[in-house]
Design a protein around this motif. Structure first.
Motif, PDB file in Angstrom:
ATOM      1  N   SER A 182      62.551  56.146  28.955  1.00  0.00           N
ATOM      2  CA  SER A 182      61.937  56.080  30.282  1.00  0.00           C
ATOM      3  C   SER A 182      62.036  57.421  30.987  1.00  0.00           C
ATOM      4  O   SER A 182      63.099  58.037  31.026  1.00  0.00           O
ATOM      5  CB  SER A 182      62.646  55.014  31.130  1.00  0.00           C
ATOM      6  N   ILE A 242      58.555  57.552  36.405  1.00  0.00           N
ATOM      7  CA  ILE A 242      58.365  56.135  36.758  1.00  0.00           C
ATOM      8  C   ILE A 242      58.641  55.914  38.244  1.00  0.00           C
ATOM      9  O   ILE A 242      57.871  55.271  38.946  1.00  0.00           O
ATOM     10  CB  ILE A 242      59.310  55.234  35.920  1.00  0.00           C
ATOM     11  N   TRP A 292      55.674  54.988  41.166  1.00  0.00           N
ATOM     12  CA  TRP A 292      55.882  53.560  40.884  1.00  0.00           C
ATOM     13  C   TRP A 292      54.572  52.775  40.952  1.00  0.00           C
ATOM     14  O   TRP A 292      54.365  51.825  40.204  1.00  0.00           O
ATOM     15  CB  TRP A 292      56.924  52.993  41.848  1.00  0.00           C
ATOM     16  N   THR A 297      51.571  53.542  40.033  1.00  0.00           N
ATOM     17  CA  THR A 297      50.838  53.611  38.764  1.00  0.00           C
ATOM     18  C   THR A 297      51.558  52.807  37.686  1.00  0.00           C
ATOM     19  O   THR A 297      50.936  52.140  36.855  1.00  0.00           O
ATOM     20  CB  THR A 297      50.667  55.084  38.319  1.00  0.00           C
ATOM     21  N   PHE A 298      52.876  52.872  37.713  1.00  0.00           N
ATOM     22  CA  PHE A 298      53.689  52.117  36.756  1.00  0.00           C
ATOM     23  C   PHE A 298      53.417  50.612  36.928  1.00  0.00           C
ATOM     24  O   PHE A 298      53.149  49.895  35.955  1.00  0.00           O
ATOM     25  CB  PHE A 298      55.171  52.440  37.013  1.00  0.00           C
ATOM     26  N   GLU A 299      53.447  50.188  38.169  1.00  0.00           N
ATOM     27  CA  GLU A 299      53.211  48.783  38.483  1.00  0.00           C
ATOM     28  C   GLU A 299      51.782  48.374  38.109  1.00  0.00           C
ATOM     29  O   GLU A 299      51.545  47.271  37.613  1.00  0.00           O
ATOM     30  CB  GLU A 299      53.456  48.565  39.983  1.00  0.00           C
ATOM     31  N   ASN A 323      51.527  47.684  34.487  1.00  0.00           N
ATOM     32  CA  ASN A 323      52.152  46.401  34.168  1.00  0.00           C
ATOM     33  C   ASN A 323      51.230  45.240  34.580  1.00  0.00           C
ATOM     34  O   ASN A 323      51.077  44.265  33.847  1.00  0.00           O
ATOM     35  CB  ASN A 323      53.508  46.284  34.871  1.00  0.00           C
ATOM     36  N   CYS A 332      50.666  52.811  30.309  1.00  0.00           N
ATOM     37  CA  CYS A 332      52.044  53.007  30.779  1.00  0.00           C
ATOM     38  C   CYS A 332      52.815  53.978  29.880  1.00  0.00           C
ATOM     39  O   CYS A 332      53.521  54.844  30.350  1.00  0.00           O
ATOM     40  CB  CYS A 332      52.778  51.675  30.860  1.00  0.00           C
ATOM     41  N   PHE A 374      54.604  57.504  31.140  1.00  0.00           N
ATOM     42  CA  PHE A 374      55.961  57.141  31.551  1.00  0.00           C
ATOM     43  C   PHE A 374      56.993  57.029  30.438  1.00  0.00           C
ATOM     44  O   PHE A 374      58.161  56.799  30.713  1.00  0.00           O
ATOM     45  CB  PHE A 374      55.922  55.812  32.319  1.00  0.00           C
ATOM     46  N   ARG A 375      56.573  57.131  29.186  1.00  0.00           N
ATOM     47  CA  ARG A 375      57.540  57.001  28.094  1.00  0.00           C
ATOM     48  C   ARG A 375      57.609  58.318  27.340  1.00  0.00           C
ATOM     49  O   ARG A 375      56.583  58.821  26.876  1.00  0.00           O
ATOM     50  CB  ARG A 375      57.162  55.856  27.158  1.00  0.00           C
TER      51      ARG A 375
END
Ligand code: HEC
Length: 163
Positions: free
Chosen positions: A101, A105, A109, A111-113, A116, A153, A157-158
């Motif tokens: 991670s 992130i 947040w 964009t992360f959300e 998801n 994601c 983010f990874r």
């Protein structure tokens, strides 16, 4: 636990979501445990079900009932994912070996959300198409889930696998 809640509130989460975190999250012994737990959820709840849908979409294996159940599994996993990312539990606060991670992130947040939510929405669509026995619909939604969910994601983010 206190750290988790403080992180969630101080971070980018909206109030209602913070209360969800307080109501439903288990008491993590520490951040190492929460990192382990989210990777476990990704492997079993997300990838495990993703593979079932992929086998159908790409190789025509399995039944529509398998696909529907797996899609619901992905949707359920998406519902559990966000609270497993309390602020400050990514790189570089934790080693590259322990987590992939990225700190981004918590800087983005929203964009992360969104990624998801995309995973959850497309998974729900897959379940709906499967229930209607619509193979083309399953394939199309599976493609979107991979692109906007997993890819949307993971790309930002990874981080790379630790060597
Ligand atoms: C909202 C963001 C997000 C979505 C959506 C998402 N992932 Fe992930 N995923 C991550 C992050 C971040 C990690 C790294 C977790 C860690 O190491 O702390 C991860 C880790 C994983 C892992 C664990 C092993 C590894 O190499 O890191 C697997 C497997 C995985 N994801 C599969 C998937 C699949 C398949 C999908 C789509 C169906 C998906 N993920 C959707 C963010 C996401």
């Amino acid at each position: 636990m206190k750290r988790l809640i403080t992180g969630a509130i101080a971070g980018v989460l909206i109030g209602t979501f913070a209360s969800v975190v307080m109501d439903t999250s288990p008491a993590y012994a520490d951040n190492h445990a929460v990192i382990k737990q989210r990777i476990e959820l990704m492997r079993k709840g997300v990838l495990g079900n993703f593979k079932v849908i992929k086998a159908f979409a790409k190789d025509g294996k399995g039944s529509m009932a398998d696909v529907a159940a797996a899609a619901k599994g992905v949707e359920a996993a998406a519902g559990k994912l966000l609270p497993l990312f309390p602020k400050g539990t990514g790189r570089p606060d934790y080693s590259d070996k322990e987590t992939r991670s990225l700190a981004k992130i918590w800087e983005d947040w929203a964009t992360f959300e969104k990624a998801n939510n995309a995973m959850a929405t497309h998974a729900a669509a897959i379940a709906k198409h499967a229930a209607a026995n619509n193979a083309d619909g399953v394939k199309a939604s599976f493609g979107m889930m991979g692109k906007e969910g997993c890819g949307g994601c993971h790309k930002p983010f990874r981080g790379p696998k630790a060597k």
